[in-house]
Design a protein around this motif. Structure first.
Motif, PDB file in Angstrom:
ATOM      1  N   LEU A   8       0.806  -1.221   0.000  1.00 15.32           N
ATOM      2  CA  LEU A   8       0.000   0.000   0.000  1.00 15.32           C
ATOM      3  C   LEU A   8       0.838   1.269   0.000  1.00 15.32           C
ATOM      4  O   LEU A   8       0.292   2.362  -0.114  1.00 15.32           O
ATOM      5  CB  LEU A   8      -0.947   0.000   1.203  1.00 15.32           C
ATOM      6  N   ASP A   9       2.179   1.123   0.118  1.00  8.95           N
ATOM      7  CA  ASP A   9       3.001   2.343   0.117  1.00  8.95           C
ATOM      8  C   ASP A   9       4.454   2.113  -0.318  1.00  8.95           C
ATOM      9  O   ASP A   9       5.272   3.031  -0.236  1.00  8.95           O
ATOM     10  CB  ASP A   9       2.980   3.009   1.492  1.00  8.95           C
ATOM     11  N   ARG A  37      -5.767   4.002   0.769  1.00  5.92           N
ATOM     12  CA  ARG A  37      -5.335   2.754   1.398  1.00  5.92           C
ATOM     13  C   ARG A  37      -6.536   1.850   1.699  1.00  5.92           C
ATOM     14  O   ARG A  37      -6.520   0.648   1.418  1.00  5.92           O
ATOM     15  CB  ARG A  37      -4.606   3.047   2.712  1.00  5.92           C
ATOM     16  N   GLY A  97      -7.184  -1.619  -0.150  1.00  6.00           N
ATOM     17  CA  GLY A  97      -7.111  -2.755   0.768  1.00  6.00           C
ATOM     18  C   GLY A  97      -8.392  -3.566   0.772  1.00  6.00           C
ATOM     19  O   GLY A  97      -8.359  -4.807   0.794  1.00  6.00           O
ATOM     20  N   THR A 110       0.934  -9.373   2.429  1.00  4.89           N
ATOM     21  CA  THR A 110       1.348  -7.974   2.463  1.00  4.89           C
ATOM     22  C   THR A 110       2.870  -7.925   2.462  1.00  4.89           C
ATOM     23  O   THR A 110       3.518  -8.505   3.336  1.00  4.89           O
ATOM     24  CB  THR A 110       0.806  -7.268   3.716  1.00  4.89           C
ATOM     25  N   THR A 161      -0.898  -2.539  -5.942  1.00  5.50           N
ATOM     26  CA  THR A 161      -0.703  -1.288  -5.223  1.00  5.50           C
ATOM     27  C   THR A 161      -1.852  -0.346  -5.574  1.00  5.50           C
ATOM     28  O   THR A 161      -2.592  -0.587  -6.533  1.00  5.50           O
ATOM     29  CB  THR A 161       0.611  -0.596  -5.629  1.00  5.50           C
TER      30      THR A 161
END
Length: 483
Positions: A274-275, A286, A290, A306, A385
């Motif tokens: 996510l980053d 996010r 997610g 993850t 992502t």
């Protein structure tokens, strides 16, 4: 749900081939929508109704004679203004090319014409592609059909606005660092960057005679922006395949485009980042991405982990890399001549006192990213992502300088997309959901080296589950559906 103005690309072509609808009527439909809507979007910078009508009439004549016409027969489409079109002005969004008319088509335009598609004109783009927003000094700023106070993203800004606004069923963009995927994310579309060389590029970024237009060679891709994954597959079957004019071009024999849609994804190994371990990302982005990946796990049976790829956090390396591939001598002469009429951020890039060490360091950094990615993908089938760190923001700026409470550069929000350009891996942006204010959010799916089919297969499975083709801007739905 509002009825679609345009049905699926394959359905449009089927109707033209059967004679139930004429190519000429489709061109009239596209031109009518441009006349009615584009003063709000500024998607089109050059419209060619006469040429389009002549091409459509030729298609109709062939159908009437019983000739075989191609898989895109009669489908109206638009071409980014960085992609060459023979006999049609191609400005690259720059005053330096204000009156430039190419003497040859880009390969993708050749292939679309051979497949029966009808170009209705050129779409607005950032100057030479050096911005992820829809601004250039030559034409009015392109605006997002979801909210015309906001940017559609770039540099394929007009391409995305033309499809999101349903001026055309699909359009061609280019992507050197995210310029297909970013506007797809901001405009609620599907934007696909195939594996490097899958879609050949020429003369764009390869013709040494044209400073500015000849940059980005080792990272540039051309591909479609569409409303659905199925439409992307239809167009990709036309665009893909080697050509000797592009030294990077590769065969397509290892890709079965059609089965990519509708196959199971159960057991697919998905890595979620996510980053990337360092990017500032809006909390709502996010959450939405997610949640989408959780659906891939719980509903579609993907195996989700993850994990971050772990390459070094970039600084100015990408800027140095793309400047090392441009004609700095020619570009600096251009700045000397018309720099006061060029995009300020581009002038700053061109006039920076780059050193040989800047360029070689950028190449070493690229190798580090590519090697880390290869090792990472050995354990995962895809990497997912967010496509961007934020949703669409107001026109007139390059990007936000604060994200999730962190001070960032005004380009930091673009940090998810360019690694796939460095490695040449296939990557797609699909809609993941809508923000609380009703703006689309993109989810990026990056595949393993040359594994375009898996990227499209997962994107299609998500599309079927999420139903995102139903999400569309209300401003794009004025007018009657296609006959």
């Amino acid at each position: 749900m509002n009825e679609d103005v345009w049905p699926a690309v394959s359905e449009i072509a089927d109707r033209v081939r059967s004679g139930s609808v004429s190519a000429s009527s489709l061109v009239r439909k596209a031109n009518d929508r441009i006349a009615a809507l584009d003063d709000r979007f500024n998607a089109m910078c050059t419209v060619t109704p006469g040429l389009a009508e002549a091409q459509a009439a030729h298609i109709d004549d062939r159908v009437g004679r019983g000739d075989v016409v191609g898989p895109l027969a009669g489908v109206p489409y638009a071409v980014k203004d960085l992609i060459n079109t023979e006999g049609v002005r191609t400005t690259s969004g720059s005053v330096a090319y204000r009156d430039f008319v190419p003497d040859e088509d880009d390969i993708v335009v050749e292939r679309c014409r051979a497949a029966g598609a009808v170009s209705i004109g050129k779409t607005n783009a950032s100057e030479f592609g050096y911005s992820a927003t829809g601004q250039n000094p030559l034409f009015p700023t392109t605006r997002n059909p979801w909210n015309t106070a906001l940017t559609p993203g770039g540099s394929s800004a007009g391409t995305a606005a033309a499809v999101a606004g349903e001026l055309v069923p699909f359009a061609l963009g280019s992507d050197g660092g995210g310029s297909i995927r970013i506007p797809a994310a901001f405009c609620g579309l599907v934007g696909f960057k195939a594996s490097m060389g899958r879609v050949p590029v020429y003369p764009g970024c390869r013709d040494e005679r044209f400073p500015g237009a000849s940059g980005w060679e080792s990272v540039e891709h051309i591909g479609p922006l569409c409303r659905t994954v199925a439409d992307v597959v239809t167009v990709m079957k036309v665009l893909a395949g080697p050509d000797p004019r592009d030294r990077h071009s590769i065969p397509t024999s290892d890709v079965e485009w059609e089965p990519a849609v509708g196959e199971t994804v159960r057991g697919l190994r998905v890595a979620l980042s996510l980053d990337f371990g360092y990017l500032a990302v809006d909390p709502e982005i996010r959450t939405i991405v997610g949640r989408a990946v959780e659906t891939l796990r719980s509903t579609l049976g993907c195996e989700v982990t993850t994990a971050d790829p772990g390459w070094p956090e970039p600084g100015t390396e990408f800027a140095a890399l793309i400047m090392s591939e441009t004609d700095l001598t020619g570009m600096r002469a251009m700045v000397d001549e018309v720099g006061d009429q060029m995009s300020p951020h581009l002038v700053e890039l061109v006039t920076t006192d780059w050193t040989a060490e800047d360029f070689t360091h950028a190449n070493m950094w690229r190798k580090a990213v590519v090697n880390r990615m290869a090792r990472f993908m050995a354990d995962h089938d895809v990497l997912i992502t967010p496509t961007t760190s934020v949703a669409a923001f107001p026109v007139g700026v390059q990007g936000p300088t604060v994200i999730d409470g962190r001070s960032v550069t005004d380009t930091a929000w673009q940090g998810f997309t360019f690694p796939a350009n460095l490695s040449g891996q296939p990557a797609i942006s699909v809609p993941a959901g809508l923000t609380s204010t009703g703006l689309p959010v993109g989810m990026q799916i990056i595949g393993r080296h040359l594994d375009d089919a898996t990227v499209l297969r997962l994107a299609s499975a998500w599309e079927s589950t999420a139903g995102f083709p139903e999400w569309k801007p209300s401003g794009a739905t004025h007018g009657e559906p296609c006959p």
